[in-house]
Design a protein around this motif. Structure first.
Motif, short mmCIF file in Angstrom:
data_model
loop_
_atom_site.label_atom_id
_atom_site.label_comp_id
_atom_site.label_asym_id
_atom_site.label_seq_id
_atom_site.Cartn_x
_atom_site.Cartn_y
_atom_site.Cartn_z
N GLY A 196 1.22 -1.73 0.08
CA GLY A 196 -0.39 0.03 -0.01
C GLY A 196 0.73 1.15 -0.15
N VAL A 197 0.48 1.99 -0.40
CA VAL A 197 1.17 3.63 -0.38
C VAL A 197 0.14 5.19 0.22
CG1 VAL A 197 2.26 3.68 -2.82
CG2 VAL A 197 -0.26 4.12 -2.69
N GLY A 198 0.44 5.91 1.10
CA GLY A 198 0.61 6.55 1.70
C GLY A 198 0.94 7.74 2.33
N GLY A 199 0.14 9.02 2.66
CA GLY A 199 0.65 10.40 2.69
C GLY A 199 0.03 10.80 4.04
N ARG A 200 1.37 11.48 5.01
CA ARG A 200 0.72 12.02 5.95
C ARG A 200 1.50 12.84 6.30
NH1 ARG A 200 2.76 9.59 11.65
NH2 ARG A 200 4.62 9.51 10.95
N PHE A 201 0.63 14.57 6.74
CA PHE A 201 0.99 15.79 7.24
C PHE A 201 1.08 15.93 9.18
CE2 PHE A 201 0.71 20.10 7.86
CZ PHE A 201 0.97 20.90 6.61
N TRP A 202 1.66 16.82 9.75
CA TRP A 202 1.53 17.23 10.74
C TRP A 202 1.67 18.53 10.94
CZ3 TRP A 202 5.15 17.77 14.80
CH2 TRP A 202 6.87 17.65 14.52
N TRP A 203 1.66 18.60 11.94
CA TRP A 203 2.04 20.06 12.02
C TRP A 203 1.28 20.46 13.78
CZ3 TRP A 203 -1.93 24.12 13.92
CH2 TRP A 203 -1.27 25.41 13.29
N LEU A 204 2.36 21.16 14.16
CA LEU A 204 2.22 21.82 15.77
C LEU A 204 1.78 23.43 15.37
CD1 LEU A 204 4.30 20.01 17.77
CD2 LEU A 204 2.13 19.44 17.60
N SER A 205 0.63 23.70 16.69
CA SER A 205 0.74 25.12 16.10
C SER A 205 1.60 25.92 16.95
CB SER A 205 -0.38 25.62 17.47
OG SER A 205 -0.84 25.32 18.14
N GLU A 206 1.96 27.37 16.76
CA GLU A 206 3.39 27.88 17.62
C GLU A 206 3.20 27.75 19.25
OE1 GLU A 206 3.54 32.31 17.56
OE2 GLU A 206 4.46 32.03 15.77
N SER A 207 4.66 27.32 19.27
CA SER A 207 5.17 27.83 21.10
C SER A 207 5.71 28.19 21.50
CB SER A 207 5.96 26.35 20.83
OG SER A 207 6.34 26.41 22.48
N SER A 208 5.27 29.42 21.76
CA SER A 208 5.25 30.44 22.00
C SER A 208 5.32 30.78 24.21
CB SER A 208 5.14 31.96 21.53
OG SER A 208 3.63 31.97 21.91
N GLU A 209 6.37 31.99 24.08
CA GLU A 209 6.55 32.26 25.61
C GLU A 209 6.85 33.97 25.70
OE1 GLU A 209 9.02 31.47 30.02
OE2 GLU A 209 8.40 29.74 28.57
N ASP A 210 5.88 34.45 25.69
CA ASP A 210 6.59 36.39 25.72
C ASP A 210 6.84 36.85 27.38
OD1 ASP A 210 3.76 37.80 26.63
OD2 ASP A 210 3.28 36.10 25.01
N ALA A 211 7.61 38.17 27.19
CA ALA A 211 7.48 38.97 29.12
C ALA A 211 7.37 40.49 28.10
CB ALA A 211 9.04 38.19 29.11
N SER A 212 6.70 41.83 28.84
CA SER A 212 6.57 42.33 28.58
C SER A 212 6.27 43.59 29.93
CB SER A 212 5.09 42.30 27.51
OG SER A 212 4.84 44.48 27.49
N SER A 213 6.90 44.70 29.54
CA SER A 213 6.65 45.64 31.31
C SER A 213 5.39 45.44 31.12
CB SER A 213 7.92 46.91 30.68
OG SER A 213 7.45 47.39 29.28
N GLY A 214 5.00 45.87 29.69
CA GLY A 214 2.91 46.32 30.21
C GLY A 214 2.69 47.78 30.18
N GLY A 215 3.83 48.72 28.64
CA GLY A 215 3.88 49.70 29.15
C GLY A 215 5.08 50.47 29.69
N ILE A 216 4.78 52.07 29.73
CA ILE A 216 5.99 52.97 30.25
C ILE A 216 6.12 52.71 31.34
CG2 ILE A 216 7.24 55.15 30.38
CD1 ILE A 216 7.63 53.95 27.11
N VAL A 217 7.05 52.57 32.30
CA VAL A 217 7.58 52.52 33.57
C VAL A 217 8.38 53.25 33.69
CG1 VAL A 217 5.98 49.85 33.40
CG2 VAL A 217 9.02 50.40 33.44
#
Length: 503
Positions: free
Chosen positions: A216-237
């Motif tokens: 038999g023959v076949g095809g496979r595709f998989w994808w992971l959504s963006e894995s992210s991490e962030d930090a922010s000051s939340g504006g002018i401090v």
């Protein structure tokens, strides 16, 4: 007794002639002769298997058979090719039924034709008068069909390996310099605290077709959504509560230094207020085309050899922005002078190669345990892209921009000097348990693991070593020692929730 003996001889003659007719049709080149089944298919019958008439003409059904086939000598050989009858003179043998024959006594024959769902077991003319014979339920015609295509759709709940990076944003108490070598300094983003590692959702789809029982023959595709991490000051401090900065190693002084974002009363510096954002993201996808060939099989067991083409894409992006606005001018510059620093580092990994492995399944009743083990071998194309910039605004309308931030020196988007190709391998394993709740639909839960031994990640290729005098106004060129590329490994693993449809 004589009647019973006669009936049995007629039935034996009928069986012999049916067998002869079937063999005759096969000899004439009818390679697709299909036998029909008069009851529910046996539990151990496999798809595509030939099954035979299992009607029991003894005991209660003897009289029924006798009334249907009065003269064994008048029977003609008969065979079926698909739904086409070869020969004539014999009622069509019953095909596969949704359920077995339902035989009722004469009370159900009052209309003469037994209703739309039944037919007369013997000829009674236009009306049976409610007592001339038995009725049998008409079976639904259908052949045993073989499922030769499959579609598997799975939801992925995976965890990707946490990534490392130098300290990118630091803080200290108000009035203290947020440098790494100063007591009390802590890291807000990067450093010893790894980035990522949280659960990421995705999907995987596998589509294929069996060209024969063994291949038999076949095809496979998989994808992971963006894995992210962030930090922010939340504006002018401001720096009244704490000092915030972007650390680097200053070659002019031979020790750690920092670009102040928000500070108040730090010795040797004016005061600043400002903001920052930092984000790291990782994207992974895969596409495969493969063939499978049966190696071993047995009762409820099958093992296939898998081979084909593999492609992976792994993109790692790190972005840091900061703004520093001068609020005092005791040491130099002007109140309102503004410095914006932007850094972005991207690494792209593109794998092109082959795969080889085994796909094994064990089935017991409606439960199936499957395992997939294989290794991907090929070339990993590694691409580094970095861009850094500084923008200075003196508050009076004079704006100056130059290349080079704190992490990325200049603009490498238009160069290929840092690109490399590496031979790499990626082992993969998957195990799942599936339950068949309909004839061609199964639900499964499983675990997957995949590991790449040589990838280029942005956090491992940051060079924050340069002359600190360059980050001043007016702009000065940055001087940075040459850094070496650092290759890393990466893995991802997690739970699969899937649905398999065969048709």
């Amino acid at each position: 007794m004589e009647t019973k003996k006669s009936t049995k001889w007629k039935l034996l003659a009928l069986a012999a002639m049916l067998t002869t007719g079937t063999a005759s049709a096969a000899d004439q080149g009818n390679s697709q002769i299909s036998q029909y089944y008069t009851g529910a298919a046996p539990l151990n019958a496999e798809a595509g298997e030939i099954v035979y008439d299992d009607v029991d003409y003894s005991s209660e059904q003897e009289n029924l058979a006798s009334s249907m086939y009065d003269d064994a000598q008048a029977l003609q050989p008969v065979a079926f090719v698909g739904d086409h009858q070869v020969g004539s003179g014999v009622p069509t043998p019953a095909p596969i039924m949704d359920d077995s024959y339902v035989v009722t006594e004469g009370a159900g024959c009052s209309t003469g034709d037994c209703g739309s769902s039944y037919e007369m077991a013997s000829s009674c003319g236009s009306a049976c008068g409610g007592s001339c014979g038995k009725c049998r339920k008409r079976p639904v015609r259908g052949m045993m069909k073989k499922h030769d295509m499959w579609v598997t759709a799975e939801a992925l709940l995976w965890f990707t390996q946490a990534r490392s990076t130098p300290a990118l944003i630091t803080q200290n108490t108000a009035g203290a310099d947020p440098e790494l070598d100063v007591p009390g300094t802590s890291v807000l983003f990067g450093g010893d605290e790894a980035i990522g590692g949280d659960m990421t959702a995705g999907f995987r789809i596998d589509i294929g077709r069996d060209l024969s029982d063994d291949f038999g023959v076949g095809g496979r595709f998989w994808w992971l959504s963006e894995s992210s991490e962030d930090a922010s000051s939340g504006g002018i401090v401001n720096g009244n509560a704490q000092s915030i900065g972007r650390p680097f190693f200053d070659t002019n002084i031979g020790s750690d230094n920092s670009v102040l974002i928000a500070s108040t009363g730090v010795p040797g510096n004016d005061d600043f207020e400002g903001s920052y954002t930092a984000e790291s993201s990782l994207d992974i996808y895969a596409a495969e085309a493969y063939a499978r060939m049966k190696m071993l099989s047995g009762s409820g067991f099958r093992s296939d050899l898998i081979g084909g083409f593999s492609h992976f894409g792994i993109d790692d992006t790190l972005t840091v922005r900061s703004t520093s606005i001068q609020t005092t001018n005791a040491l130099g510059g002007n109140i309102g002078d503004r410095t914006d620093i932007f850094d972005q580092i991207e690494t792209e990994n593109r794998f092109y190669g082959g795969q080889i492995g085994f796909d094994t399944s064990i089935t017991r009743g409606k439960w199936t345990l499957k395992s997939l083990t294989k290794v991907h071998l090929g070339n990993m194309e590694q691409i580094y892209r970095g861009i850094g910039s500084r923008t200075f605004d003196d508050g009076g309308g004079a704006v100056t921009s130059t290349d080079g931030g704190v992490l990325a020196l200049g603009n490498t988007y238009n160069t290929t000097d840092l690109d490399e190709d590496k031979f790499t391998f990626a082992p993969e394993a998957n195990i799942k348990l599936a339950y068949q709740f309909r004839p061609n639909v199964s639900m499964s839960v499983g675990y997957s693991f995949i590991y790449w031994d040589d990838v280029l990640l942005s956090g491992d290729n940051i060079n924050n070593v340069y002359n600190g005098d360059g980050i001043t106004f007016p702009a000065a060129p940055l001087v940075q020692p040459v850094s070496e590329r650092k290759d890393s490994s990466l893995y991802t693993h997690g739970i699969d929730l899937g649905c398999v449809i065969d048709f």
